[in-house]
Design a protein around this motif. Structure first.
Motif, PDB file in Angstrom:
ATOM      1  N   SER A   1       0.833  -1.210   0.000  1.00 19.25           N
ATOM      2  CA  SER A   1       0.000   0.000   0.000  1.00 19.25           C
ATOM      3  C   SER A   1       0.864   1.254   0.000  1.00 19.25           C
ATOM      4  N   LEU A   2       1.824   1.274  -0.877  1.00 17.85           N
ATOM      5  CA  LEU A   2       2.772   2.388  -0.914  1.00 17.85           C
ATOM      6  C   LEU A   2       2.090   3.699  -1.257  1.00 17.85           C
ATOM      7  N   LYS A   3       2.604   4.760  -0.665  1.00 20.78           N
ATOM      8  CA  LYS A   3       2.089   6.106  -0.855  1.00 20.78           C
ATOM      9  C   LYS A   3       3.195   7.005  -1.422  1.00 20.78           C
ATOM     10  N   PRO A   4       2.830   8.066  -2.109  1.00 15.94           N
ATOM     11  CA  PRO A   4       3.862   8.977  -2.623  1.00 15.94           C
ATOM     12  C   PRO A   4       4.810   9.474  -1.535  1.00 15.94           C
ATOM     13  N   GLU A   5       4.306   9.644  -0.329  1.00 15.18           N
ATOM     14  CA  GLU A   5       5.161  10.121   0.763  1.00 15.18           C
ATOM     15  C   GLU A   5       6.170   9.078   1.240  1.00 15.18           C
ATOM     16  N   ASP A   6       6.081   7.861   0.729  1.00 14.76           N
ATOM     17  CA  ASP A   6       7.096   6.836   1.030  1.00 14.76           C
ATOM     18  C   ASP A   6       8.317   6.972   0.118  1.00 14.76           C
ATOM     19  N   THR A   7       8.226   7.845  -0.865  1.00 11.62           N
ATOM     20  CA  THR A   7       9.343   8.053  -1.772  1.00 11.62           C
ATOM     21  C   THR A   7      10.572   8.525  -1.006  1.00 11.62           C
ATOM     22  N   ALA A   8      11.676   7.813  -1.165  1.00 14.69           N
ATOM     23  CA  ALA A   8      12.907   8.112  -0.429  1.00 14.69           C
ATOM     24  C   ALA A   8      13.984   7.127  -0.860  1.00 14.69           C
ATOM     25  N   VAL A   9      15.200   7.394  -0.399  1.00 18.90           N
ATOM     26  CA  VAL A   9      16.256   6.389  -0.474  1.00 18.90           C
ATOM     27  C   VAL A   9      16.220   5.608   0.836  1.00 18.90           C
ATOM     28  N   TYR A  10      16.167   4.307   0.740  1.00 16.58           N
ATOM     29  CA  TYR A  10      16.054   3.440   1.912  1.00 16.58           C
ATOM     30  C   TYR A  10      17.406   2.786   2.205  1.00 16.58           C
ATOM     31  N   TYR A  11      17.740   2.775   3.490  1.00 19.26           N
ATOM     32  CA  TYR A  11      18.998   2.222   3.964  1.00 19.26           C
ATOM     33  C   TYR A  11      18.743   1.224   5.093  1.00 19.26           C
ATOM     34  N   CYS A  12      19.637   0.263   5.236  1.00 16.64           N
ATOM     35  CA  CYS A  12      19.598  -0.607   6.407  1.00 16.64           C
ATOM     36  C   CYS A  12      20.835  -0.326   7.261  1.00 16.64           C
ATOM     37  N   ASN A  13      20.739  -0.692   8.517  1.00 19.46           N
ATOM     38  CA  ASN A  13      21.844  -0.509   9.446  1.00 19.46           C
ATOM     39  C   ASN A  13      21.528  -1.283  10.708  1.00 19.46           C
ATOM     40  N   THR A  14      22.498  -1.352  11.590  1.00 16.07           N
ATOM     41  CA  THR A  14      22.242  -1.958  12.881  1.00 16.07           C
ATOM     42  C   THR A  14      21.401  -0.999  13.718  1.00 16.07           C
ATOM     43  N   ILE A  15      20.857  -1.523  14.806  1.00 16.97           N
ATOM     44  CA  ILE A  15      20.141  -0.715  15.781  1.00 16.97           C
ATOM     45  C   ILE A  15      20.882  -0.831  17.108  1.00 16.97           C
ATOM     46  N   PRO A  16      21.429   0.236  17.680  1.00 22.06           N
ATOM     47  CA  PRO A  16      21.505   1.568  17.102  1.00 22.06           C
ATOM     48  C   PRO A  16      22.418   1.589  15.873  1.00 22.06           C
ATOM     49  N   TYR A  17      22.214   2.585  15.021  1.00 23.39           N
ATOM     50  CA  TYR A  17      22.981   2.568  13.770  1.00 23.39           C
ATOM     51  C   TYR A  17      24.441   2.908  14.018  1.00 23.39           C
ATOM     52  N   ASP A  18      25.256   2.422  13.096  1.00 24.69           N
ATOM     53  CA  ASP A  18      26.686   2.692  13.126  1.00 24.69           C
ATOM     54  C   ASP A  18      27.008   3.549  11.902  1.00 24.69           C
ATOM     55  N   LEU A  19      27.623   4.678  12.109  1.00 23.79           N
ATOM     56  CA  LEU A  19      27.931   5.586  11.010  1.00 23.79           C
ATOM     57  C   LEU A  19      28.781   4.929   9.940  1.00 23.79           C
ATOM     58  N   ASN A  20      29.555   3.939  10.325  1.00 21.42           N
ATOM     59  CA  ASN A  20      30.460   3.294   9.366  1.00 21.42           C
ATOM     60  C   ASN A  20      29.745   2.291   8.473  1.00 21.42           C
ATOM     61  N   TYR A  21      28.519   1.985   8.788  1.00 19.19           N
ATOM     62  CA  TYR A  21      27.810   0.926   8.072  1.00 19.19           C
ATOM     63  C   TYR A  21      26.844   1.425   6.990  1.00 19.19           C
ATOM     64  N   TRP A  22      26.675   2.734   6.858  1.00 20.07           N
ATOM     65  CA  TRP A  22      25.723   3.201   5.849  1.00 20.07           C
ATOM     66  C   TRP A  22      26.188   2.789   4.456  1.00 20.07           C
ATOM     67  N   GLY A  23      25.287   2.191   3.694  1.00 20.79           N
ATOM     68  CA  GLY A  23      25.576   1.817   2.328  1.00 20.79           C
ATOM     69  C   GLY A  23      25.050   2.848   1.355  1.00 20.79           C
ATOM     70  N   GLN A  24      24.884   2.433   0.106  1.00 22.93           N
ATOM     71  CA  GLN A  24      24.413   3.341  -0.933  1.00 22.93           C
ATOM     72  C   GLN A  24      22.903   3.536  -0.900  1.00 22.93           C
ATOM     73  N   GLY A  25      22.220   2.611  -0.266  1.00 26.03           N
ATOM     74  CA  GLY A  25      20.767   2.720  -0.216  1.00 26.03           C
ATOM     75  C   GLY A  25      20.132   2.264  -1.518  1.00 26.03           C
ATOM     76  N   THR A  26      18.818   2.200  -1.495  1.00 23.87           N
ATOM     77  CA  THR A  26      18.057   1.850  -2.689  1.00 23.87           C
ATOM     78  C   THR A  26      16.891   2.828  -2.829  1.00 23.87           C
ATOM     79  N   GLN A  27      16.726   3.365  -4.016  1.00 20.75           N
ATOM     80  CA  GLN A  27      15.726   4.400  -4.260  1.00 20.75           C
ATOM     81  C   GLN A  27      14.345   3.789  -4.443  1.00 20.75           C
ATOM     82  N   VAL A  28      13.397   4.305  -3.705  1.00 20.24           N
ATOM     83  CA  VAL A  28      11.987   3.936  -3.861  1.00 20.24           C
ATOM     84  C   VAL A  28      11.239   5.185  -4.299  1.00 20.24           C
ATOM     85  N   THR A  29      10.542   5.076  -5.421  1.00 21.16           N
ATOM     86  CA  THR A  29       9.761   6.196  -5.931  1.00 21.16           C
ATOM     87  C   THR A  29       8.323   5.733  -6.138  1.00 21.16           C
ATOM     88  N   VAL A  30       7.401   6.401  -5.493  1.00 23.23           N
ATOM     89  CA  VAL A  30       5.987   6.052  -5.584  1.00 23.23           C
ATOM     90  C   VAL A  30       5.262   7.182  -6.301  1.00 23.23           C
TER      91      VAL A  30
END
Length: 116
Positions: free
Chosen positions: A85-114
């Motif tokens: 049920s994606l909405k236009p407001e979900d449009t963003a680059v999505y990233y994964c990381n540990t919780i809490p996040y580690d600054l060294n672990y950010w990847g390139q992300g994947t673009q989602v466009t709705v």
């Protein structure tokens, strides 16, 4: 070297679905809670969803509750984000990381466009 690689993004119409994947390499993340984050231009990266190390506990930002589902496969160091049920407001680059996040672990992300 630790690497998190996100994939599965794309262009989808409002109401559609996508499944994002995050594969971790370089170390085992089985002992860590993992999460998904997203960012749009001009805004800070925001938390979207988290899953405990054993997959038994979950947390979601209010705006995606009931629409997104996070899951993981520790044997394959993979975390998924099923987005329905994606909405236009979900449009963003999505990233994964540990919780809490580690600054060294950010990847390139994947673009989602709705599109509306």
């Amino acid at each position: 070297q630790v690497q998190l690689v996100e994939s599965g993004g794309g262009l989808v119409q409002a109401g559609g679905s996508l499944r994002l994947s995050c594969v971790a390499s370089g170390r085992t993340f089985n002992a860590y809670a993992m999460g998904w984050f997203r960012q749009t231009p001009g805004k800070e990266r925001e938390f979207v969803a988290a899953i405990s190390w054993n997959g038994g506990n979950f947390e979601y930002v209010d705006s995606v509750k009931g629409r997104f589902t996070i899951s993981r496969d520790n044997a394959n160091n993979t975390v998924w984000l099923q987005m329905n049920s994606l909405k236009p407001e979900d449009t963003a680059v999505y990233y994964c990381n540990t919780i809490p996040y580690d600054l060294n672990y950010w990847g390139q992300g994947t673009q989602v466009t709705v599109s509306s």
